[in-house]
Design a protein around this motif. Structure first.
Motif, short mmCIF file in Angstrom:
data_model
loop_
_atom_site.label_atom_id
_atom_site.label_comp_id
_atom_site.label_asym_id
_atom_site.label_seq_id
_atom_site.Cartn_x
_atom_site.Cartn_y
_atom_site.Cartn_z
N ASN A 20 -4.25 12.36 13.64
CA ASN A 20 -4.78 12.56 15.00
C ASN A 20 -3.90 13.48 15.81
N TYR A 21 -2.60 13.47 15.49
CA TYR A 21 -1.62 14.24 16.27
C TYR A 21 -1.33 15.60 15.64
N ASP A 22 -1.93 15.88 14.48
CA ASP A 22 -1.66 17.15 13.79
C ASP A 22 -0.16 17.42 13.74
N PRO A 23 0.63 16.47 13.25
CA PRO A 23 2.09 16.64 13.32
C PRO A 23 2.54 17.87 12.54
N CYS A 24 3.42 18.65 13.17
CA CYS A 24 3.96 19.85 12.54
C CYS A 24 5.41 19.55 12.16
N ILE A 25 5.60 18.84 11.06
CA ILE A 25 6.94 18.45 10.64
C ILE A 25 7.70 19.69 10.21
N SER A 26 7.10 20.56 9.56
CA SER A 26 7.67 21.88 9.30
C SER A 26 6.53 22.81 8.96
N CYS A 27 6.83 23.99 8.58
CA CYS A 27 5.79 24.98 8.34
C CYS A 27 5.56 25.24 6.86
N SER A 28 6.42 24.75 6.03
CA SER A 28 6.36 25.20 4.64
C SER A 28 5.92 24.14 3.66
N CYS A 29 6.13 22.86 3.98
CA CYS A 29 5.82 21.79 3.03
C CYS A 29 4.69 20.92 3.56
N HIS A 30 4.00 20.30 2.69
CA HIS A 30 2.82 19.54 3.09
C HIS A 30 2.80 18.19 2.40
N PHE A 31 3.77 17.36 2.71
CA PHE A 31 3.83 16.06 2.06
C PHE A 31 4.02 14.98 3.11
N LEU A 32 3.35 13.87 2.92
CA LEU A 32 3.61 12.67 3.71
C LEU A 32 3.55 11.49 2.76
N LYS A 33 4.61 10.72 2.69
CA LYS A 33 4.61 9.53 1.87
C LYS A 33 4.30 8.33 2.75
N LEU A 34 3.30 7.58 2.38
CA LEU A 34 2.91 6.41 3.14
C LEU A 34 3.19 5.17 2.31
N ILE B 299 0.87 -1.18 0.00
CA ILE B 299 0.00 0.00 0.00
C ILE B 299 0.90 1.23 0.00
N LYS B 300 0.67 2.10 -0.96
CA LYS B 300 1.59 3.23 -1.09
C LYS B 300 0.83 4.51 -1.43
N VAL B 301 1.12 5.54 -0.70
CA VAL B 301 0.61 6.88 -1.00
C VAL B 301 1.82 7.79 -1.13
N ASP B 302 2.00 8.35 -2.28
CA ASP B 302 3.20 9.17 -2.51
C ASP B 302 3.10 10.55 -1.89
N MET B 303 1.95 11.13 -1.94
CA MET B 303 1.81 12.51 -1.45
C MET B 303 0.50 12.67 -0.70
N LEU B 304 0.60 13.22 0.46
CA LEU B 304 -0.60 13.48 1.24
C LEU B 304 -0.54 14.90 1.79
N ALA B 305 -1.55 15.70 1.41
CA ALA B 305 -1.66 17.02 2.03
C ALA B 305 -2.24 16.84 3.42
N ARG B 306 -2.34 17.90 4.13
CA ARG B 306 -2.98 17.94 5.45
C ARG B 306 -2.09 17.50 6.59
N VAL B 307 -0.80 17.50 6.41
CA VAL B 307 0.14 17.54 7.53
C VAL B 307 1.15 18.62 7.19
N GLU B 308 1.79 19.18 8.22
CA GLU B 308 2.76 20.23 7.98
C GLU B 308 4.15 19.62 7.86
N GLY B 309 4.78 19.78 6.70
CA GLY B 309 6.16 19.36 6.54
C GLY B 309 6.31 18.14 5.67
N GLU B 310 7.54 17.64 5.62
CA GLU B 310 7.90 16.54 4.74
C GLU B 310 8.21 15.29 5.56
N GLY B 311 7.42 14.26 5.33
CA GLY B 311 7.65 13.03 6.06
C GLY B 311 7.03 11.87 5.31
N GLY B 312 7.41 10.67 5.72
CA GLY B 312 6.87 9.47 5.12
C GLY B 312 6.57 8.43 6.18
N LEU B 313 5.85 7.42 5.76
CA LEU B 313 5.47 6.39 6.70
C LEU B 313 5.68 5.03 6.07
#
Length: 429
Positions: free
Chosen positions: A410-424, A6-20
């Motif tokens: 659920n945690y509203d993670p603030c990875i940074s303030c400028s980017c909005h990506f999470l890779k799952l 299961i792969k999601v390359d880009m997810l808006a709605r978190v602050e910053g750049e991260g993956g899972l």
């Protein structure tokens, strides 16, 4: 052997750049990583050899959503180092400024980042087609919070008016009074928000967390208090580093914080509520009671309800402060530096934010340490994902992916303030 990916390359709605990354082998979860790959920002190094009065303006640049939290933690730490405690009207203005940040941040998260998960939309734009009034209400709530921050902070993003000892300029009674009617509307809208989010369907997912938050003897915590937990922790802020430490993990450029001897812990609205529910203002407590939230909640998916309750609190507290406000004779108290170490910890919208500074006799910063709430929640997020995937392996790939992303939010993670990506990426072998 059946494999699933299961792969999601880009997810808006978190602050910053991260993956899972979640790996499942033979129907067993064998690896979970919240991967933070945003480059380090080195703010603690930037602060070295700067004047102690510059810390609030420098640290405010760390976050565009919760700059007040950074300003307040640094200000309290510097005043602590210099043996100064601000009371009276200036202290109340700080709480008022913090209320503005909670209103704008919580409204952003509830309506634009997290509600789409529960209502089945990929983002708030699509949600607005069917729920236009709800999205408009969220935007209006956020604007009122921004207006409060702009008035007291000088501007809504990276504010500049808060300083060590108080404010560069105090607002007039007339300026604050102009916000009374918007805040009354905001309080009513926040109560309606509590009722709305309480109707969402919540996964059955209750965990045995250690919740950590500030607790003040008289008020719902914003800027001051002792650090407490539901497992007996009760310490002065100065003892934070005796009980918590940061660890580097290979898969994250953000340090993981652990409670020494016990491991992962939980900070944020759910922790604040569980440890301070008896300190809520009357309207906020009534709103929580009416939706039967209870005095203690350990389902992280219901953090959206708590954020709505805290928005009611912030509006009610702001109205109280404005109604009692009389402009101070001086907008700040002079703070004379001397060599020492100071500690500050305040409740950012996402949880406790710890600052520690060492300054010399001239007020130059010789050392700084900043522990943001998202660093403190990373381990518990990974623990949630491990248990959630383990409990729900029978779900389809799409459904499991959706809920894993939701669990992170659920945690509203603030990875940074400028980017909005999470890779799952969930890999099942």
């Amino acid at each position: 052997m059946r494999s699933r990916t299961i792969k999601v390359d880009m997810l808006a709605r978190v602050e910053g750049e991260g993956g899972l990354f979640v790996k499942i082998k033979n129907r067993t979860v064998v690896d979970v990583k919240l991967r933070i790959f945003e480059p380090p920002r080195f703010f603690e190094a930037f602060l070295r050899d700067r004047d102690f009065r510059e810390a609030p303006d420098i640290t405010a640049r760390i976050c565009g959503i919760c700059p007040i939290a950074y300003q307040m933690s640094s200000i309290h730490a510097m005043e602590n180092a210099c043996g100064v405690k601000i009371e009276g009207t200036l202290r109340e203005l700080r709480r008022l400024l913090y209320c503005g940040e909670w209103i704008e941040s919580h409204a952003l998260h509830i309506y634009l980042l997290h509600a789409p998960d529960f209502l089945g939309y990929e983002d708030a734009i699509r949600m607005a087609r069917d729920y236009p009034d709800a999205v408009k209400q969220g935007l209006k709530l956020k604007k009122i919070g921004n207006d409060l921050v702009a008035l007291l902070g000088g501007r809504e993003i990276h504010p500049i008016n808060a300083r060590v000892g108080g404010f560069y300029k105090a607002p007039t009674k007339k300026e604050l009074t102009a916000l009374v009617e918007p805040l009354k509307w905001a309080k009513d809208a926040a109560v309606e928000t509590v009722k709305l989010v309480a109707t969402f369907n919540y996964p059955q997912f209750e965990q045995d967390y250690e919740f950590v938050a500030l607790r003040h003897p008289d008020e719902y915590p914003l800027c001051e208090g002792r650090l407490v937990s539901n497992r007996g922790l009760d310490i002065d802020i100065a003892d934070y580093e005796k009980h918590f430490e940061e660890q580097h993990v290979e898969h994250s450029t953000s340090l993981h914080s652990v409670h020494i001897g016990s491991g992962a812990y939980y900070v944020g609205p759910l922790a604040r509520y569980n440890l301070n529910q008896d300190r809520l203002t009357p309207a906020a407590r009534k709103a929580a009671d009416e939706v039967k939230l209870g005095a203690f909640c350990n389902n992280p998916f219901k953090s959206i309800i708590v954020r709505a309750v805290e928005t009611v609190f912030a509006c009610e507290e702001a109205l109280r402060i404005i109604n009692e406000y009389e402009p101070p004779e001086n907008s700040y108290q002079e703070v004379v530096p001397h060599a020492g170490v100071g500690y500050g910890c305040t409740e950012a919208p996402r949880g406790i934010l710890y600052h520690r500074y060492r300054i010399d006799d001239s007020g130059n910063i010789k050392d700084a340490k900043i522990v943001p709430p998202t660093s403190q929640n990373q381990k518990i997020i990974e623990a949630d994902l491990y248990q959630f995937v383990k409990d729900n392996m029978a779900l389809s790939n799409d459904k499991l992916t959706w809920l894993c992303e939701q669990a992170v939010r659920n945690y509203d993670p603030c990875i940074s303030c400028s980017c909005h990506f999470l890779k799952l990426h969930i890999e099942q072998l």
